[in-house]
Write an enzyme that holds these catalytic residues in place. Structure first.
Site, PDB file in Angstrom:
ATOM      1  N   MET A   1     -11.866   2.414  20.842  1.00  0.00           N
ATOM      2  CA  MET A   1     -12.249   3.532  21.703  1.00  0.00           C
ATOM      3  C   MET A   1     -11.399   3.571  22.974  1.00  0.00           C
ATOM      4  O   MET A   1     -10.880   4.618  23.358  1.00  0.00           O
ATOM      5  CB  MET A   1     -13.735   3.430  22.085  1.00  0.00           C
TER       6      MET A   1
ATOM      7  N   SER B   1     -18.972  10.376  22.797  1.00  0.00           N
ATOM      8  CA  SER B   1     -19.198  10.423  21.350  1.00  0.00           C
ATOM      9  C   SER B   1     -18.012  11.046  20.635  1.00  0.00           C
ATOM     10  O   SER B   1     -17.318  11.903  21.176  1.00  0.00           O
ATOM     11  CB  SER B   1     -20.451  11.236  21.042  1.00  0.00           C
ATOM     12  N   GLY B   2     -17.837  10.590  19.403  1.00  0.00           N
ATOM     13  CA  GLY B   2     -16.797  11.198  18.566  1.00  0.00           C
ATOM     14  C   GLY B   2     -16.038  10.161  17.759  1.00  0.00           C
ATOM     15  O   GLY B   2     -15.103  10.499  17.029  1.00  0.00           O
TER      16      GLY B   2
ATOM     17  N   LYS C   1     -26.851  10.257  25.840  1.00  0.00           N
ATOM     18  CA  LYS C   1     -26.082   9.668  24.724  1.00  0.00           C
ATOM     19  C   LYS C   1     -26.990   8.850  23.812  1.00  0.00           C
ATOM     20  O   LYS C   1     -26.828   8.855  22.574  1.00  0.00           O
ATOM     21  CB  LYS C   1     -24.931   8.799  25.265  1.00  0.00           C
TER      22      LYS C   1
ATOM     23  N   HIS D   1     -28.730  11.281  21.695  1.00  0.00           N
ATOM     24  CA  HIS D   1     -27.728  11.775  20.730  1.00  0.00           C
ATOM     25  C   HIS D   1     -27.675  10.835  19.533  1.00  0.00           C
ATOM     26  O   HIS D   1     -27.701  11.255  18.371  1.00  0.00           O
ATOM     27  CB  HIS D   1     -26.363  11.861  21.424  1.00  0.00           C
ATOM     28  N   ASN D   2     -27.625   9.536  19.814  1.00  0.00           N
ATOM     29  CA  ASN D   2     -27.528   8.562  18.724  1.00  0.00           C
ATOM     30  C   ASN D   2     -28.813   8.503  17.901  1.00  0.00           C
ATOM     31  O   ASN D   2     -28.762   8.313  16.689  1.00  0.00           O
ATOM     32  CB  ASN D   2     -27.191   7.175  19.274  1.00  0.00           C
TER      33      ASN D   2
ATOM     34  N   GLU E   1     -28.553  11.249  15.648  1.00  0.00           N
ATOM     35  CA  GLU E   1     -27.537  10.842  14.652  1.00  0.00           C
ATOM     36  C   GLU E   1     -28.188   9.976  13.552  1.00  0.00           C
ATOM     37  O   GLU E   1     -27.984  10.205  12.355  1.00  0.00           O
ATOM     38  CB  GLU E   1     -26.441  10.078  15.390  1.00  0.00           C
ATOM     39  N   TYR E   2     -28.996   9.001  13.959  1.00  0.00           N
ATOM     40  CA  TYR E   2     -29.699   8.151  12.985  1.00  0.00           C
ATOM     41  C   TYR E   2     -30.568   9.007  12.065  1.00  0.00           C
ATOM     42  O   TYR E   2     -30.600   8.811  10.849  1.00  0.00           O
ATOM     43  CB  TYR E   2     -30.618   7.152  13.701  1.00  0.00           C
TER      44      TYR E   2
ATOM     45  N   LYS F   1     -26.377  -0.944  15.851  1.00  0.00           N
ATOM     46  CA  LYS F   1     -26.090  -1.606  17.139  1.00  0.00           C
ATOM     47  C   LYS F   1     -27.224  -1.411  18.124  1.00  0.00           C
ATOM     48  O   LYS F   1     -27.169  -1.893  19.237  1.00  0.00           O
ATOM     49  CB  LYS F   1     -24.773  -1.084  17.703  1.00  0.00           C
TER      50      LYS F   1
ATOM     51  N   ARG G   1     -33.409   1.654   7.957  1.00  0.00           N
ATOM     52  CA  ARG G   1     -32.290   0.704   8.068  1.00  0.00           C
ATOM     53  C   ARG G   1     -32.829  -0.719   7.992  1.00  0.00           C
ATOM     54  O   ARG G   1     -32.229  -1.596   7.383  1.00  0.00           O
ATOM     55  CB  ARG G   1     -31.521   0.907   9.379  1.00  0.00           C
TER      56      ARG G   1
HETATM   57  C1  6PG Z   1     -20.689   8.159  18.584  1.00  0.00           C
HETATM   58  C2  6PG Z   1     -21.382   7.091  17.794  1.00  0.00           C
HETATM   59  C3  6PG Z   1     -21.001   5.747  18.301  1.00  0.00           C
HETATM   60  C4  6PG Z   1     -21.285   4.611  17.339  1.00  0.00           C
HETATM   61  C5  6PG Z   1     -22.718   4.479  16.967  1.00  0.00           C
HETATM   62  C6  6PG Z   1     -22.966   3.654  15.736  1.00  0.00           C
HETATM   63  O1  6PG Z   1     -21.418   8.961  19.147  1.00  0.00           O
HETATM   64  O2  6PG Z   1     -19.458   8.196  18.598  1.00  0.00           O
HETATM   65  O3  6PG Z   1     -22.746   7.250  17.903  1.00  0.00           O
HETATM   66  O4  6PG Z   1     -21.592   5.588  19.553  1.00  0.00           O
HETATM   67  O5  6PG Z   1     -20.512   4.749  16.198  1.00  0.00           O
HETATM   68  O6  6PG Z   1     -23.341   3.860  18.072  1.00  0.00           O
HETATM   69  O7  6PG Z   1     -24.226   3.170  15.850  1.00  0.00           O
HETATM   70  P1  6PG Z   1     -24.871   2.108  14.901  1.00  0.00           P
HETATM   71  O8  6PG Z   1     -23.887   0.977  14.739  1.00  0.00           O
HETATM   72  O9  6PG Z   1     -26.104   1.703  15.599  1.00  0.00           O
HETATM   73  O10 6PG Z   1     -25.119   2.831  13.618  1.00  0.00           O
END
Ligand code: 6PG
Length: 468
Positions: free
Chosen positions: A14, A129-130, A183, A186-187, A190-191, A260, A287
């Site tokens: 990153m 993010s990205g 953020k 956001h995650n 995403e999950y 993570k 998970r």
């Molecule tokens: C992002 C992702 C990034 C990361 C995740 C993965 O927005 O670019 O979310 O932050 O890839 O945190 O998260 P896990 O390892 O918990 O699935």
């Protein structure tokens, strides 16, 4: 010396890519990492197009940057952030700016802000993010906290951010740790979406027995519809990928999902705030379920359910799975956005959800066409408590709910786990219930613990001496 515009600490994927992005936008960027290999590999990228310098020496690094200095940390969340700050501090001057670009837990940002303010250092957290490509060619960035410090760096961030219709996917979001909090959620979303996509994939495969080409094509085609989004797009790519033996790579990948922690943080904090985010909770739980492989292998031989629901036509199955996924994805965003609404009040972030949904339209992992619908909903009503109450979103859900009801019935009969889909539908059905059976819970609490209850026909607080 003292001529570089920006510094980055941590030259992992990153950090390296973000630094190259900054340098490509004609800003001189300095990088610091303790690993000489990472430093040398980045240094090789310096050319007429890219003004950059990478080093392992913290004093030299700080000396390269013009004052007041702007230094971004891209190191793993937790102790590494504190260590990086400690190593920089002896070389910094009052007025310098430190930005934490990692997935930091928001209360850590609040603590560091207080500690660094006392030393005259500006500090703010900015979720990025990205993934690696986003960092290199245009991420979505979520800054919060010290607004003046952000304003000074705005030209750099706007230059490197993803653009949607010419608008950069970065904007100041709010006070304190707002950037890290947004953020985190956001995650969480995403999950949730990743879990839903995996359930739909499972239903296609083990449920409706669709062949692999048909499954892959469905995701590819869905990405040309109202489901268009980064996560649907990459799923289409992933299902196409072959390994070195010509086999579909997906079938060779272990089902033990790692994490993570940001999804878990979202769920944990939602519980603290008493905001229901059941689809995100289910994603975290599934998970964790995936980790117990040896137990699952044993249980598969002991816990038996054999049932084959009637065969369904493939085209019909795909159509109802599409509306199911669309419905559940909308519900997942609704949960995350409702969490942001409450968190904003609780932590005094002063978030504007139109801005949040606007900068999520591009660059980030949850970018999707539906974000523009959400942006419009908040533009119409900035105080909307939940996007399910927006007339257009409500109409879309009312139209697509048939699919998810049928699909969940099928999954239950087939014995397939669809916790994300079930929790999404339960959220919808609970949210639209004028009356819930929680009156019975209140009565039980009063029965065994004299916890009291309210009545619908009279004001006040009541307790009953219940008949045994
Ligand atoms: C992002 C992702 C990034 C990361 C995740 C993965 O927005 O670019 O979310 O932050 O890839 O945190 O998260 P896990 O390892 O918990 O699935």
């Amino acid at each position: 010396m003292n001529t570089f515009d920006f510094g980055i600490v941590g030259l992992g994927v990153m950090g390296r890519n973000l630094l190259l992005n900054i340098a490509s936008q004609k800003f001189a960027a300095a990088g610091l990492d303790l690993d000489p290999e990472k430093v040398n590999s980045l240094q090789k990228e310096a050319d007429a197009e890219h003004t950059l310098e990478a080093t392992t020496d913290v004093k030299h690094f700080v000396g390269l940057i013009q004052r007041p200095r702007a230094i971004m940390l891209l190191v793993p969340a937790g102790k590494p952030v504190d260590s990086a700050i400690q190593s920089l501090l002896p070389h910094l001057d009052e007025g310098d700016i430190i930005i934490d670009g990692g997935n930091t837990y928001f209360t850590d940002t609040d603590r560091r802000f207080v500690e660094l303010s006392a030393k005259g250092i500006h500090f703010f957290g900015m979720g990025i993010s990205g993934g690696e490509k986003g960092a290199r060619f245009g991420p979505s960035m979520m800054p919060g906290g010290d607004k003046k410090a952000y304003e000074r760096l705005r030209p750099i961030f706007e230059a490197i951010a993803a653009k949607v219709e010419g608008e950069p996917c970065v904007e100041y979001l709010g006070n304190g740790s707002a950037g890290n909090y947004v953020k985190m959620v956001h995650n969480g979303i995403e999950y949730g979406i990743m879990q839903l996509i995996s359930e739909i994939y499972d239903l296609m495969k083990r449920g409706y027995n669709l062949d692999e080409d048909t499954i892959q094509k469905a995701f590819e085609e869905w990405n040309e519809t109202d489901l268009k989004s980064y996560l649907i797009e990459i799923t289409g790519h992933i299902l196409k990928q072959k390994d070195e033996n010509g086999l579909r790579l997906i079938n060779q990948i272990s089902d033990w999902a790692k994490s993570k922690g940001t999804g878990k943080w979202t769920s944990q904090n939602a519980m603290d705030l008493q905001v229901p985010v059941p689809t995100i909770d289910a994603a975290v739980v599934m998970r964790d379920m995936s980790k117990s492989k040896p137990e699952r292998i044993e249980a598969a031989t002991k816990l038996i359910w054999n049932n084959d629901p009637a065969a369904v036509n493939a085209a019909e199955a795909i159509a109802s799975l599409k509306s199911t996924l669309y419905f559940a994805i909308l519900i997942t965003y609704a949960q995350g956005l409702a969490q942001l609404r409450t968190a904003s009040k609780e932590y005094n972030y002063e978030l504007n959800l139109e801005t949040v949904t606007k900068i999520w339209r591009g660059g980030c992992i949850i970018r999707a066409n539906v974000l523009e619908d959400f942006r419009k909903a908040f533009a119409t009503d900035a105080n909307l408590p939940n996007i399910l109450l927006d007339a257009d979103i409500a109409a879309k859900l009312n139209e697509s709910q048939n699919g998810i009801r049928t699909v969940i019935q099928f999954a239950v009969q087939k014995g397939l786990p669809v916790a994300g889909l079930m929790n999404s539908l339960a959220y919808f059905d609970a949210y639209r219930s004028e009356n819930l059976p929680t009156n019975l819970i209140q009565a039980q609490r009063d029965y065994f613990g004299a916890h009291t209850y309210e009545r619908i026909d009279a004001p006040g607080v009541f307790h009953t001496e219940w008949n045994d």
